[in-house]
Design a protein around this motif. Structure first.
Motif: not given
Lengths: 204, 343
Positions: A19-35
């Motif tokens: 998704f990031e390569n397709m230009g999507y971003s949630v401004n968080e790292s999936l590895k570290t986020t607790r959301k």
């Protein structure tokens, strides 16, 4: 807005990279986020981080539009969803494995340890079997005499070799699939089709 | 009469009865218990052959309401009506579940000569039923006959047919292509790619299929589509070959309805000449649908108009209070009269 159920862990991180390569971003790292809910409001996409074996249920129950799930979880759960794309990621096989010296003569009840009782039952439909449902370290079961064989996922075969086990039969090939809710797909068809086409071109 | 006080399911149920009755359908009331043997003889027409049984006083096994349509067809000659509606609970194990559930269904059946008008009328009632349930809906039209004819002409075995239909139901074209390649049927992949491509606008889909010059029965479908385009919003209707059935129940046009906010389909129906023929009615055809009212109850409740609370004390004569209540009732008001406090 498209709601996407992502599996927590390695597969989810790999898909999110796509998704990031397709230009999507949630401004968080999936590895570290607790959301558990992450949103890219510009692209009108929301990601739900879900236990891999629960992704299919969230999609079937219409909580998410689409989800990314391993073919093993998809078949085992028996959910009624659309399967729109083979992502070709996380390729592996569902196999019957046993200790190196074990030979199945087919004459007695076969004791099988597995995380996948439904797939096992379908594969051995005409055989007298005893399924032992386990949740992890399946390879241990035949080594300690809990079962004759196991039905489990084999990626490289390294764990099997280290534990003196062999592959007796390949049941099916597996990979990550994009699934969609049958109801929500009909109300969000254009947006979902666009996203699937984009993912398809990126995974070729 | 104002029925806003009813819960959503009861409200829809009553409105559907009004709709079907005003379009000339006669109400059918099913017996609670019917012969178990009848359902087992025809189990190929049931989605799931698990039926709640109990023993009758004569020793015969009886089935507790497994399917309304089969009961109507069985009693069709005795009923003497071609247009029938019902509003009944059935007891079955829903797909993907392991326990029996009581599922409340309302629906219609037309048994006779299924011509263009009768087909358009049934689809019109299906659309009106969906509109009764929710503002945003989708009706997906499909055609079992077209797919079955392709499978027959390509001489697929029974198990291969089942597998192909399962992949079409899942919109799983990647595994379908792989499966056909494994069967050595590379040349058959194209026809299924064409069927999978039809997934959207009803008229465009039919025209696309006609252009391919590979399928039969499309002129009838085009006539129906032309009529629907005139009477309803066709952006909410699609042609989509994922809506198929693996049972022998349907043989031609089939359709499925969704309402926004519900995860499962809320309406399903189609033409079932096979069932009619199996039950000895060979000179007629049949078309109908069922609305799953149990699904409707999962939608959020609509806001109910508030009733006024009126309190009386010892100074108010009971007779006067009751007279006042009757006046409010005649005026169409909702109220609740309670003891205590000042008026």
């Amino acid at each position: 807005m498209i709601d996407i159920a992502l599996p927590k862990g390695r597969l989810g991180e790999k898909v999110y990279e796509l998704f990031e390569n397709m230009g999507y971003s949630v401004n968080e790292s999936l590895k570290t986020t607790r959301k558990l809910v992450l949103e890219d409001s510009n692209k009108e996409v929301r990601f739900f981080l879900i236990k891999p074996s629960d992704v299919a249920v969230y999609v079937e129950r219409g909580v998410a539009d689409i989800g990314i799930v391993g073919k093993d979880s998809l078949i085992e759960s028996g959910v009624d969803v659309y399967e729109l794309l083979d992502l070709g990621m996380g390729k592996c096989s569902m196999c019957v494995c046993s200790p190196i010296n074990y030979v199945d003569d087919g004459r007695k009840t076969l004791n099988i340890a597995t995380k996948y009782p439904n797939i096992t039952r379908d594969y051995y439909i005409n055989r007298d079997i005893d399924i032992i449902k386990l949740n992890g370290s399946i390879e241990l079961a035949p080594l300690l005499g809990l079962s004759h064989v196991i039905v489990d996922i084999v990626e490289t075969g390294g764990t099997l070799r280290e534990n003196n086990l062999k592959v007796d039969a390949k049941i099916m090939e597996l990979s990550a699939r994009v699934i969609a809710s049958k109801s929500r797909y009909n109300f969000n068809k254009a947006a979902i089709d666009n996203l699937i086409n984009l993912m398809d071109t990126r995974t070729i | 009469m104002n029925i806003d006080f009813l819960d959503r399911k009861s409200n829809v149920s009553l409105n559907l009865e009004d709709l079907y009755s005003r379009f000339g359908y006669w109400k059918y009331t099913m017996n609670r218990f019917e012969s178990y043997a009848f359902y087992m003889e025809n189990e190929n027409f049931l989605n799931d052959n698990r039926v709640i049984t109990l023993q009758g006083s004569s020793g015969k096994l009886l089935a507790l309401k497994p399917d309304v349509t089969m009961s109507i067809v069985k009693n069709y000659k005795m009923l003497g009506k071609s247009k029938i509606y019902y509003n009944e609970p059935v007891f079955k194990v829903p797909q993907g579940e392991s326990e029996f559930k009581e599922i409340h269904q309302a629906g219609i059946e037309y048994i006779g000569n299924v011509d263009v008008y009768q087909t358009a009328e049934v689809l019109n009632l299906a659309i009106k039923s969906l509109q009764t349930i929710g503002e945003d809906y989708r009706l997906c039209i499909s055609h079992v006959g077209i797919v079955n004819e392709v499978l027959e002409s390509l001489k697929f075995s029974v198990s291969e047919k089942y597998q192909v239909i399962t992949y079409l139901q899942q919109k799983n074209s990647h595994d379908l292509t792989k499966y056909l390649m494994e069967l050595g049927r590379v040349e058959d992949i194209k026809i299924f790619e064409i069927l999978s491509k039809v997934d959207g606008d009803l008229n465009e889909g039919i025209n696309f299929l006609i252009e391919q010059n590979m399928f039969k029965g499309l002129e009838f479908l085009r006539e129906i589509a032309t009529i629907l385009s005139e009477i309803t919003d066709c952006s909410k209707i699609s042609l989509d070959f994922s809506h198929l059935s693996t049972t022998e129940y349907y043989n031609d046009l089939v359709f499925t309805g969704y309402v926004k906010g519900l995860a499962n389909s809320v309406l399903s129906g189609g033409r079932y000449d096979n069932l009619l023929s199996k039950m000895g009615v060979r000179d007629k055809s049949a078309l109908g649908f069922a609305v799953n009212l149990s699904e409707v109850s999962k939608l959020p409740a609509k806001k109910v108009s508030k009733r006024k609370i009126v309190r009386y004390n010892d100074t108010k004569k009971p007779l006067d209070m009751l007279k006042e209540a009757n006046i409010w009732f005649e005026e169409g008001e909702s109220f609740c009269i309670l003891q205590g406090g000042s008026q």
